[in-house]
Design a protein around this motif. Structure first.
Motif, PDB file in Angstrom:
ATOM      1  N   ARG A 167      -4.500  -0.057  -0.669  1.00 26.89           N
ATOM      2  CA  ARG A 167      -4.161   0.806   0.212  1.00 26.89           C
ATOM      3  C   ARG A 167      -6.273   1.134   0.650  1.00 26.89           C
ATOM      4  NH1 ARG A 167       0.231   5.180   1.193  1.00 26.89           N
ATOM      5  NH2 ARG A 167      -0.903   6.280   2.337  1.00 26.89           N
ATOM      6  N   PRO A 192       0.627  -1.594   0.420  1.00 24.79           N
ATOM      7  CA  PRO A 192       0.093  -0.094  -0.364  1.00 24.79           C
ATOM      8  C   PRO A 192       0.750   1.504  -0.398  1.00 24.79           C
ATOM      9  CG  PRO A 192      -0.538  -1.580   1.576  1.00 24.79           C
ATOM     10  CD  PRO A 192      -0.002  -2.191   0.945  1.00 24.79           C
ATOM     11  N   ASN A 200      -6.369  -1.273   6.947  1.00 32.50           N
ATOM     12  CA  ASN A 200      -5.284   0.089   6.262  1.00 32.50           C
ATOM     13  C   ASN A 200      -5.820   1.600   6.324  1.00 32.50           C
ATOM     14  OD1 ASN A 200      -3.151  -2.499   5.300  1.00 32.50           O
ATOM     15  ND2 ASN A 200      -4.242  -2.637   3.607  1.00 32.50           N
TER      16      ASN A 200
END
Length: 727
Positions: free
Chosen positions: A470, A459, A713
């Motif tokens: 991401r 990411p 994330n």
């Protein structure tokens, strides 16, 4: 200039001295005549001022005026291109600076036209027919320049007025235009054009030609936007063509990824093709090129080729007989010559000022199986040889590429002309670079191979796979590319903040809210009975209406809740909105609480627990509002999740310019929080689900998640104004 008092033999006028400072010879003559004959009542100073005597207009002032005039007339210039009335432009500039040197003004206008429009196309040189023609149906579009996010319209999608339409581009040309040995633009015979137009039906065809030697990055998003977007606007089609001419660097993994990511970005190829599909055609054309005397088999080493090119020297084998080159090329094809012992080179122009005309390599020997073509071939064409030919064979109308390929345009057209093939229209645009990131595939491959990152979809990378993992959406990437615009400026490094703006703009409207505490600090509510649970409603959306049950989720409020450790201080201050001894804050969607006691560890510094009282009447009106998470039931901790915080991968804005670019890696680019607490709403999330964690940012559920432990994330933080202090 000054009059010397002597009369000219022509019309009895006074001769002009070279000392006069008037802006033009005519004004100088008038000035000298008046000065020589002025009466005492004549106001010479006023007359000189009106005539521009002594006025000097600098080059900077002229350039500024030209830039202003072009900005005011930009749309008209882009529409008419080189048919623009230059005289009118000059007139606008002269209105601003009447005494500017006309020659300098013309030079600046010509230079500005070239910067804006590039090389003249064949259509630019066509004389306008006086016969009225039916206008083709046009889609209303806008030219995209660099615009601020505030100026950008969501309706603005396909900015392609810079490209000629087929009826403008594909005129009949029987001449070939050269300059210093380089073909400057496409020019086709009537027969080639008729054949091309018959094959295409007059539609625009482009190609997106990635090399399958790595994952696509955000620069490819711009290329896709242009290649696919142009044809979408013009009711044409775009090929997804794999430029697979180097089997040593290509993998099936990359091929599969490219097709998947193109669809994820929202584009639908007209057809998926491979350069390797044309290997036999390319080989046959190479044989023809040799027969025509435009190619030869060479035995120089790479170092020797480099040295000879630098010295503009011909290869010792450049003038070998055609029959000999044909025999050797056939031996190369049959695998009878060792790898590295021979190449096929195009016989171009070793004396050109363009390095890309120095007898480029057309074929090299590689005893490596091909991921798509198998082991049929042991010689493979170069990009410089194959790219333009396949463009021609696929009847591409517009061959669009980034500016680093501009110097290869001469070679592109040279080869097609040498083979008598149809020539597409070539146009280059600036590549897209983003700050705090490297974009070259070589450097990205180094990061992945040497495990500086966790794969191509890490990411932190600007690969499209990394951005997707991401939590970035394809629509926000396309909005970013659209906002950046299409230019020929070679200084197109865009600040990462601009991309983050577009990400936030979309996620703020499309993802639900939830509460997560990254670094939990225990708070015991002393005036709420242990074991008591109060069910409260929390909003998924800021504008949630009370009658819409789907816009809310349940949160329990018990005598044990958790707040962010950073939201508590032992010493209060006026600009601090968090919790402190004796101070009150509001727990979002719940009640005000007041800190009554702090439990410290034996070191008298580490805070173990906060004791507080809540105000069930909600009469207390504190300024600070905190997010929080409570026990799900008496003695049962909140949902425990892992949260990964990602930051810029590099510390410098332009790490690619550094000699030791790897030393610039940000050690804090990835921070893993293994024991964050979350509301129960997140328990049923699936991979790819996105949320706004209140006061923390936007997050997405990662593929590393398992039912026992969810992994989120961070996509992007909230705006700075949302995260100041502890509010």
């Amino acid at each position: 200039m000054q009059s010397d008092g002597r009369k000219s033999p022509i019309h009895g006028c006074y001769k002009i001295s070279s000392k006069c400072s008037c802006a033009s010879p005519i004004l100088a003559a008038i000035h000298c005549f008046v000065k020589a004959t002025a009466s005492d009542d004549f106001k010479l100073d006023a007359f000189e001022e009106a005539c521009g005597v002594g006025v000097e207009v600098s080059a900077e002032e002229i350039e500024q005026a030209v830039n202003e005039v072009f900005e005011e007339n930009k749309n008209l210039i882009l529409e008419k291109r080189y048919r623009t009335n230059v005289g009118e432009l000059l007139g606008h500039v002269r209105k601003r600076h009447p005494w500017a040197d006309p020659k300098s003004v013309k030079q600046f206008v010509d230079a500005k036209l070239y910067d804006l429009l590039g090389e003249r196309t064949a259509a630019d040189n066509e004389k306008t027919s006086k016969k009225k023609k039916d206008k083709p149906t046009e889609v209303e579009v806008k030219m995209v320049a660099v615009v601020t996010p505030e100026q950008q319209s969501e309706e603005e999608l396909n900015p392609f007025l810079i490209f000629p339409r087929p009826e403008e581009n594909f005129k009949v040309h029987t001449e070939v235009f050269f300059s210093d040995g380089s073909v400057l633009r496409c020019c086709n015979t009537k027969e080639l054009l008729e054949k091309h137009l018959y094959a295409t039906g007059g539609k625009v065809l482009t190609r997106f030609p990635p090399e399958p030697n790595g994952y696509l990055h955000i620069g490819h998003a711009k290329a896709m936007f242009i290649d696919f977007g142009l044809t979408k606007d013009r009711a044409g089609g775009c090929y997804l063509r794999y430029d697979d001419t180097n089997p040593q660097a290509e993998k099936k993994e990359y091929i599969n990824h490219i097709e998947e990511i193109v669809h994820w970005m929202g584009w639908e190829p007209l057809k998926i093709t491979y350069t390797s599909d044309y290997f036999q055609d390319l080989y046959d054309l190479a044989v023809e090129l040799i027969r025509r005397g435009h190619a030869y088999v060479d035995h120089q080493t790479p170092d020797e080729i480099k040295e000879y090119r630098e010295k503009k020297m011909n290869s010792p084998w450049r003038d070998r007989p055609v029959a000999e080159s044909l025999k050797l090329f056939d031996d190369m094809r049959k695998g009878l010559i060792e790898e590295g012992k021979a190449t096929l080179r195009m016989k171009q122009d070793m004396q050109s000022d363009n390095y890309n005309m120095y007898d480029l390599i057309a074929y090299r020997i590689k005893f490596t199986p091909h991921p798509h073509a198998g082991d049929k071939w042991c010689i493979y064409p170069s990009y410089d040889y194959a790219h333009c030919i396949v463009d021609s064979l696929e009847n591409i109308t517009h061959s669009l590429c980034t500016l680093e390929f501009e110097t290869r345009r001469a070679s592109y057209y040279w080869l097609l002309h040498a083979l008598g093939l149809y020539q597409p229209y070539v146009w280059e645009y600036s590549r897209l670079n983003v700050t705090n990131m490297v974009m070259s595939k070589r450097k990205l491959n180094r990061l992945v191979t040497d495990k500086w990152v966790d794969g191509w979809d890490d990411p932190r990378l600007m690969t499209l796979a990394g951005l997707r993992r991401r939590g970035v959406t394809s629509t926000s990437i396309n909005a970013f590319v659209r906002g950046v615009g299409i230019t020929r400026s070679d200084n197109s490094t865009i600040n990462l903040d601009r991309l983050e703006y577009h990400i936030r703009e979309e996620l703020n409207k499309t993802v639900p809210r939830a509460m997560v505490v990254l670094y939990p600090l225990k708070v015991v509510i002393t005036n709420l009975e242990a074991g008591s649970i109060i069910d409260l409603d929390a909003k998924k959306w800021p504008e949630a209406q009370s009658d819409d049950a789907s816009a809310f989720y349940k949160v329990p409020f018990s005598n044990t809740v958790y707040i962010e450790r950073s939201d508590f201080r032992m010493k209060d201050s006026k600009d601090y909105y968090g919790l402190a001894p004796g101070k009150s804050v509001l727990l979002r969607y719940a009640f005000p609480i007041k800190c009554t006691e702090v439990i410290l560890a034996d070191d008298k510094e580490t805070i173990l627990e906060i004791r507080a009282e809540y105000d069930p009447s909600k009469k207390t009106k504190p300024k600070g509002v905190l997010h929080w998470v409570a026990e799900r039931s008496p003695g049962v901790d909140p949902l425990r999740v892992e949260v990964r915080l990602f930051d810029k991968l590099f510390l410098s804005e332009n790490p690619a310019e550094l000699d030791d670019w790897l030393a610039d890696l940000n050690p804090q680019s990835k921070v893993v929080i293994s024991s964050a607490y979350a509301v129960h709403l997140l328990k049923n999330a699936v991979v790819g689900d996105r949320f706004q964690f209140e006061r923390l940012g936007y997050f997405v559920l990662d593929r590393d998640s398992i039912p026992e432990k969810l992994v989120f994330n961070r996509t992007v933080t909230l705006r700075d104004s949302y995260s100041k202090g502890g509010k």
